[in-house]
Design a protein around this motif. Sequence first.
Motif, PDB file in Angstrom:
ATOM      1  N   GLN A  44      -5.071  27.663  19.098  1.00  0.00           N
ATOM      2  CA  GLN A  44      -6.472  27.264  19.246  1.00  0.00           C
ATOM      3  C   GLN A  44      -6.680  26.494  20.541  1.00  0.00           C
ATOM      4  O   GLN A  44      -7.643  26.710  21.273  1.00  0.00           O
ATOM      5  CB  GLN A  44      -6.906  26.396  18.071  1.00  0.00           C
ATOM      6  CG  GLN A  44      -6.937  27.097  16.755  1.00  0.00           C
ATOM      7  CD  GLN A  44      -7.218  26.120  15.618  1.00  0.00           C
ATOM      8  OE1 GLN A  44      -7.141  24.907  15.772  1.00  0.00           O
ATOM      9  NE2 GLN A  44      -7.522  26.678  14.459  1.00  0.00           N
ATOM     10  N   SER A  45      -5.769  25.605  20.811  1.00  0.00           N
ATOM     11  CA  SER A  45      -5.876  24.757  21.985  1.00  0.00           C
ATOM     12  C   SER A  45      -5.827  25.569  23.275  1.00  0.00           C
ATOM     13  O   SER A  45      -6.633  25.363  24.187  1.00  0.00           O
ATOM     14  CB  SER A  45      -4.737  23.735  21.967  1.00  0.00           C
ATOM     15  OG  SER A  45      -4.737  22.975  23.131  1.00  0.00           O
ATOM     16  N   TYR A  75      -3.564  31.787  35.497  1.00  0.00           N
ATOM     17  CA  TYR A  75      -3.565  31.667  34.036  1.00  0.00           C
ATOM     18  C   TYR A  75      -2.149  31.570  33.472  1.00  0.00           C
ATOM     19  O   TYR A  75      -1.922  30.879  32.487  1.00  0.00           O
ATOM     20  CB  TYR A  75      -4.329  32.821  33.388  1.00  0.00           C
ATOM     21  CG  TYR A  75      -5.818  32.717  33.617  1.00  0.00           C
ATOM     22  CD1 TYR A  75      -6.519  31.572  33.259  1.00  0.00           C
ATOM     23  CD2 TYR A  75      -6.513  33.750  34.206  1.00  0.00           C
ATOM     24  CE1 TYR A  75      -7.878  31.462  33.472  1.00  0.00           C
ATOM     25  CE2 TYR A  75      -7.890  33.651  34.420  1.00  0.00           C
ATOM     26  CZ  TYR A  75      -8.562  32.504  34.049  1.00  0.00           C
ATOM     27  OH  TYR A  75      -9.905  32.392  34.261  1.00  0.00           O
ATOM     28  N   LYS A  76      -1.209  32.219  34.109  1.00  0.00           N
ATOM     29  CA  LYS A  76       0.183  32.100  33.666  1.00  0.00           C
ATOM     30  C   LYS A  76       0.668  30.658  33.857  1.00  0.00           C
ATOM     31  O   LYS A  76       1.374  30.121  33.011  1.00  0.00           O
ATOM     32  CB  LYS A  76       1.087  33.065  34.430  1.00  0.00           C
ATOM     33  CG  LYS A  76       2.523  33.022  33.956  1.00  0.00           C
ATOM     34  CD  LYS A  76       3.403  34.027  34.664  1.00  0.00           C
ATOM     35  CE  LYS A  76       4.824  33.936  34.121  1.00  0.00           C
ATOM     36  NZ  LYS A  76       5.703  34.887  34.802  1.00  0.00           N
ATOM     37  N   THR A  81       2.321  25.581  31.500  1.00  0.00           N
ATOM     38  CA  THR A  81       2.085  24.139  31.390  1.00  0.00           C
ATOM     39  C   THR A  81       1.843  23.756  29.934  1.00  0.00           C
ATOM     40  O   THR A  81       2.360  22.747  29.452  1.00  0.00           O
ATOM     41  CB  THR A  81       0.891  23.726  32.266  1.00  0.00           C
ATOM     42  OG1 THR A  81       1.178  24.063  33.619  1.00  0.00           O
ATOM     43  CG2 THR A  81       0.608  22.242  32.150  1.00  0.00           C
ATOM     44  N   SER A  82       1.074  24.564  29.225  1.00  0.00           N
ATOM     45  CA  SER A  82       0.809  24.302  27.801  1.00  0.00           C
ATOM     46  C   SER A  82       2.088  24.380  26.980  1.00  0.00           C
ATOM     47  O   SER A  82       2.316  23.556  26.097  1.00  0.00           O
ATOM     48  CB  SER A  82      -0.227  25.291  27.266  1.00  0.00           C
ATOM     49  OG  SER A  82      -1.461  25.086  27.902  1.00  0.00           O
ATOM     50  N   LYS A  88       7.288  19.096  24.799  1.00  0.00           N
ATOM     51  CA  LYS A  88       7.420  17.633  24.902  1.00  0.00           C
ATOM     52  C   LYS A  88       6.979  16.963  23.609  1.00  0.00           C
ATOM     53  O   LYS A  88       7.637  16.026  23.137  1.00  0.00           O
ATOM     54  CB  LYS A  88       6.600  17.117  26.096  1.00  0.00           C
ATOM     55  CG  LYS A  88       6.759  15.648  26.358  1.00  0.00           C
ATOM     56  CD  LYS A  88       8.156  15.306  26.841  1.00  0.00           C
ATOM     57  CE  LYS A  88       8.235  13.846  27.228  1.00  0.00           C
ATOM     58  NZ  LYS A  88       9.607  13.445  27.526  1.00  0.00           N
ATOM     59  N   VAL A  89       5.887  17.433  23.010  1.00  0.00           N
ATOM     60  CA  VAL A  89       5.450  16.898  21.715  1.00  0.00           C
ATOM     61  C   VAL A  89       6.567  17.064  20.690  1.00  0.00           C
ATOM     62  O   VAL A  89       6.890  16.135  19.944  1.00  0.00           O
ATOM     63  CB  VAL A  89       4.154  17.586  21.220  1.00  0.00           C
ATOM     64  CG1 VAL A  89       3.863  17.228  19.767  1.00  0.00           C
ATOM     65  CG2 VAL A  89       2.977  17.216  22.096  1.00  0.00           C
ATOM     66  N   HIS A  90       7.171  18.248  20.672  1.00  0.00           N
ATOM     67  CA  HIS A  90       8.262  18.517  19.726  1.00  0.00           C
ATOM     68  C   HIS A  90       9.432  17.553  19.956  1.00  0.00           C
ATOM     69  O   HIS A  90       9.996  17.014  19.000  1.00  0.00           O
ATOM     70  CB  HIS A  90       8.717  19.965  19.853  1.00  0.00           C
ATOM     71  CG  HIS A  90       9.841  20.318  18.944  1.00  0.00           C
ATOM     72  ND1 HIS A  90       9.670  20.495  17.583  1.00  0.00           N
ATOM     73  CD2 HIS A  90      11.170  20.495  19.188  1.00  0.00           C
ATOM     74  CE1 HIS A  90      10.836  20.773  17.036  1.00  0.00           C
ATOM     75  NE2 HIS A  90      11.750  20.777  17.982  1.00  0.00           N
TER      76      HIS A  90
END
Length: 129
Positions: A44-45, A75-76, A81-82, A88-90
């Motif tokens: 979604q993000s 866009y790649k 980056t996403s 990093k969150v993980h």
Amino acid sequence: HQKNLVDSNKRMFSKSFALLFNIDTIKCEYPDAKILLMIRDPLQSLASFMSLEKHTQNQINQLFKYDKSLKDKYYKGIYLTSLYYYKKVHEIMSEKHNGDNSIKLITHKQLLQDFANVFHDILNHFEIL
């Protein structure tokens, strides 16, 4: 932030995805810091972020005029980056499961499904109640 917090009992709230990459520095500088990570489902993000970027870049830089290969490269880069962000969150949440209770993770889905209880949990985590 240091200037605003030195010798005070102030709380600081900051909405910034970039702070994710400075959590170790924040925790070193402010050992009693409590951090709230709020995330959305990556699918979604990413779709939302790509749409925002497309609109913004079309308005500012006329992205629609650029060659398809250049737009694809752009866009790649956003996509990669996403991926790095969620990796990093993980990593951070893996550390949390090793006894670090200073970080609270809340998902967008949790907020939508049970706002009152999730918000109460946040207030408890930050010792606001």
